[in-house]
Structure formats: structure tokens, C-alpha cells
Design a protein around this motif. Structure first.
Motif, PDB file in Angstrom:
ATOM      1  N   THR A  35       0.837  -1.183   0.000  1.00 21.66           N
ATOM      2  CA  THR A  35       0.000   0.000   0.000  1.00 21.66           C
ATOM      3  C   THR A  35       0.878   1.241   0.000  1.00 21.66           C
ATOM      4  O   THR A  35       1.751   1.396   0.849  1.00 21.66           O
ATOM      5  N   GLU A  36       0.669   2.099  -0.981  1.00 21.30           N
ATOM      6  CA  GLU A  36       1.417   3.352  -1.045  1.00 21.30           C
ATOM      7  C   GLU A  36       0.464   4.502  -0.828  1.00 21.30           C
ATOM      8  O   GLU A  36      -0.569   4.601  -1.466  1.00 21.30           O
ATOM      9  N   LYS A  37       0.853   5.371   0.082  1.00 21.04           N
ATOM     10  CA  LYS A  37      -0.009   6.495   0.427  1.00 21.04           C
ATOM     11  C   LYS A  37       0.670   7.797   0.056  1.00 21.04           C
ATOM     12  O   LYS A  37       1.877   7.944   0.234  1.00 21.04           O
ATOM     13  N   ASN A  38      -0.104   8.719  -0.446  1.00 26.70           N
ATOM     14  CA  ASN A  38       0.416  10.047  -0.756  1.00 26.70           C
ATOM     15  C   ASN A  38      -0.154  11.053   0.233  1.00 26.70           C
ATOM     16  O   ASN A  38      -1.331  11.026   0.539  1.00 26.70           O
ATOM     17  N   TYR A  39       0.726  11.923   0.697  1.00 22.74           N
ATOM     18  CA  TYR A  39       0.322  12.897   1.690  1.00 22.74           C
ATOM     19  C   TYR A  39       0.484  14.308   1.156  1.00 22.74           C
ATOM     20  O   TYR A  39       1.395  14.588   0.378  1.00 22.74           O
ATOM     21  N   PHE A  40      -0.397  15.199   1.585  1.00 19.77           N
ATOM     22  CA  PHE A  40      -0.234  16.605   1.303  1.00 19.77           C
ATOM     23  C   PHE A  40       0.636  17.190   2.404  1.00 19.77           C
ATOM     24  O   PHE A  40       0.434  16.911   3.576  1.00 19.77           O
ATOM     25  N   HIS A  41       1.654  17.944   2.040  1.00 21.30           N
ATOM     26  CA  HIS A  41       2.544  18.464   3.063  1.00 21.30           C
ATOM     27  C   HIS A  41       2.849  19.949   2.866  1.00 21.30           C
ATOM     28  O   HIS A  41       2.782  20.476   1.763  1.00 21.30           O
ATOM     29  N   ILE A  42       3.136  20.611   3.940  1.00 23.93           N
ATOM     30  CA  ILE A  42       3.667  21.968   3.920  1.00 23.93           C
ATOM     31  C   ILE A  42       4.963  21.931   4.711  1.00 23.93           C
ATOM     32  O   ILE A  42       4.987  21.437   5.846  1.00 23.93           O
ATOM     33  N   PHE A  43       6.021  22.411   4.114  1.00 28.38           N
ATOM     34  CA  PHE A  43       7.353  22.319   4.720  1.00 28.38           C
ATOM     35  C   PHE A  43       7.675  20.888   5.144  1.00 28.38           C
ATOM     36  O   PHE A  43       8.231  20.653   6.206  1.00 28.38           O
ATOM     37  N   TRP A  44       7.281  19.994   4.329  1.00 27.12           N
ATOM     38  CA  TRP A  44       7.541  18.562   4.524  1.00 27.12           C
ATOM     39  C   TRP A  44       6.913  17.985   5.791  1.00 27.12           C
ATOM     40  O   TRP A  44       7.324  16.959   6.297  1.00 27.12           O
ATOM     41  N   ILE A  45       5.934  18.677   6.300  1.00 28.20           N
ATOM     42  CA  ILE A  45       5.180  18.107   7.416  1.00 28.20           C
ATOM     43  C   ILE A  45       3.902  17.511   6.831  1.00 28.20           C
ATOM     44  O   ILE A  45       3.128  18.209   6.179  1.00 28.20           O
ATOM     45  N   LYS A  46       3.725  16.244   7.058  1.00 26.37           N
ATOM     46  CA  LYS A  46       2.551  15.580   6.502  1.00 26.37           C
ATOM     47  C   LYS A  46       1.288  16.131   7.147  1.00 26.37           C
ATOM     48  O   LYS A  46       1.163  16.173   8.364  1.00 26.37           O
ATOM     49  N   LEU A  47       0.353  16.571   6.332  1.00 28.44           N
ATOM     50  CA  LEU A  47      -0.885  17.108   6.873  1.00 28.44           C
ATOM     51  C   LEU A  47      -2.022  16.103   6.805  1.00 28.44           C
ATOM     52  O   LEU A  47      -2.696  15.844   7.779  1.00 28.44           O
ATOM     53  N   PHE A  48      -2.251  15.586   5.645  1.00 28.55           N
ATOM     54  CA  PHE A  48      -3.295  14.583   5.535  1.00 28.55           C
ATOM     55  C   PHE A  48      -3.046  13.686   4.334  1.00 28.55           C
ATOM     56  O   PHE A  48      -2.320  14.035   3.414  1.00 28.55           O
ATOM     57  N   LYS A  49      -3.660  12.569   4.388  1.00 28.97           N
ATOM     58  CA  LYS A  49      -3.518  11.584   3.323  1.00 28.97           C
ATOM     59  C   LYS A  49      -4.418  11.972   2.163  1.00 28.97           C
ATOM     60  O   LYS A  49      -5.578  12.300   2.355  1.00 28.97           O
ATOM     61  N   ILE A  50      -3.884  12.005   0.966  1.00 28.10           N
ATOM     62  CA  ILE A  50      -4.745  12.333  -0.166  1.00 28.10           C
ATOM     63  C   ILE A  50      -5.123  11.126  -1.000  1.00 28.10           C
ATOM     64  O   ILE A  50      -6.152  11.101  -1.623  1.00 28.10           O
ATOM     65  N   SER A  51      -4.273  10.143  -0.999  1.00 31.17           N
ATOM     66  CA  SER A  51      -4.649   8.956  -1.769  1.00 31.17           C
ATOM     67  C   SER A  51      -3.877   7.758  -1.270  1.00 31.17           C
ATOM     68  O   SER A  51      -2.816   7.895  -0.681  1.00 31.17           O
ATOM     69  N   SER A  52      -4.414   6.612  -1.492  1.00 32.15           N
ATOM     70  CA  SER A  52      -3.658   5.406  -1.209  1.00 32.15           C
ATOM     71  C   SER A  52      -4.013   4.363  -2.257  1.00 32.15           C
ATOM     72  O   SER A  52      -5.145   4.298  -2.720  1.00 32.15           O
TER      73      SER A  52
END
Ligand SMILES: [Zn+2]
Length: 83
Positions: A35-52
Motif C-alpha cells: 500500500t502506497e499512500k500520498n500525503y499533502f505536506h507543507i514544509f515537509w510536514i505531513k498534513l493529511f492523506k490524499i490517496s492510497s
């Protein structure tokens, strides 16, 4: 100020499906789900999962399965939490 944001992939999670038979070569317990998950990040801090996305590969016959090809058995094994 420059704002760095975007998406980044998380660490892929692998899961061994021990009680699942490969629909192609009929071997038991050879399927591995990734399972690969993509995260939305600001300054490389993961904020939330956008897709998996999950794919399953058989370590015996090397056949890969996409989510629309999963059998009921595979989905059942995937929904179980193991630790
Ligand atoms: Zn197989």
C-alpha cells in the motif's frame, strides 16, 4: 517567504496475506500487498492523506493484481489488522 508545499509519498506498507490463495498459481500464502499512500505536506510536514493505492503481488508466479482485480478473499485478508 517561500512556501513549500505539495504532495509526497509515504512509506509503502507491505502486508503478507497468509490465508490467501493466488488465483493464478493456486499457491497459498504467497501474496504480498503493498500500500502506497500520498500525503499533502507543507514544509515537509505531513498534513493529511490524499490517496492510497494497494497492489498485490504473488511472490511465487510474480503476477500482480490491481484493486479492481482483488478477490473477496484478498479484501477480507486486507481488512484484518495483524500485529
Ligand atoms: Zn501466484
Amino acid at each position: 517567504m517561500i512556501l513549500f508545499f505539495g504532495t509526497r509519498p509515504g512509506k509503502p506498507e507491505t502486508k503478507h496475506l497468509f490465508n490467501c490463495e493466488c488465483p493464478y498459481c493456486k499457491q497459498l500464502g504467497t501474496l504480498i500487498a503493498v500500500t502506497e499512500k500520498n500525503y499533502f505536506h507543507i514544509f515537509w510536514i505531513k498534513l493529511f492523506k490524499i490517496s492510497s493505492a494497494t497492489t498485490i503481488e504473488c511472490s511465487h508466479c510474480k503476477r500482480g493484481y490491481y484493486e479492481n482485480e482483488f478477490t473477496e478473499e484478498m479484501n477480507l485478508e486486507l481488512s484484518k489488522t495483524t500485529d
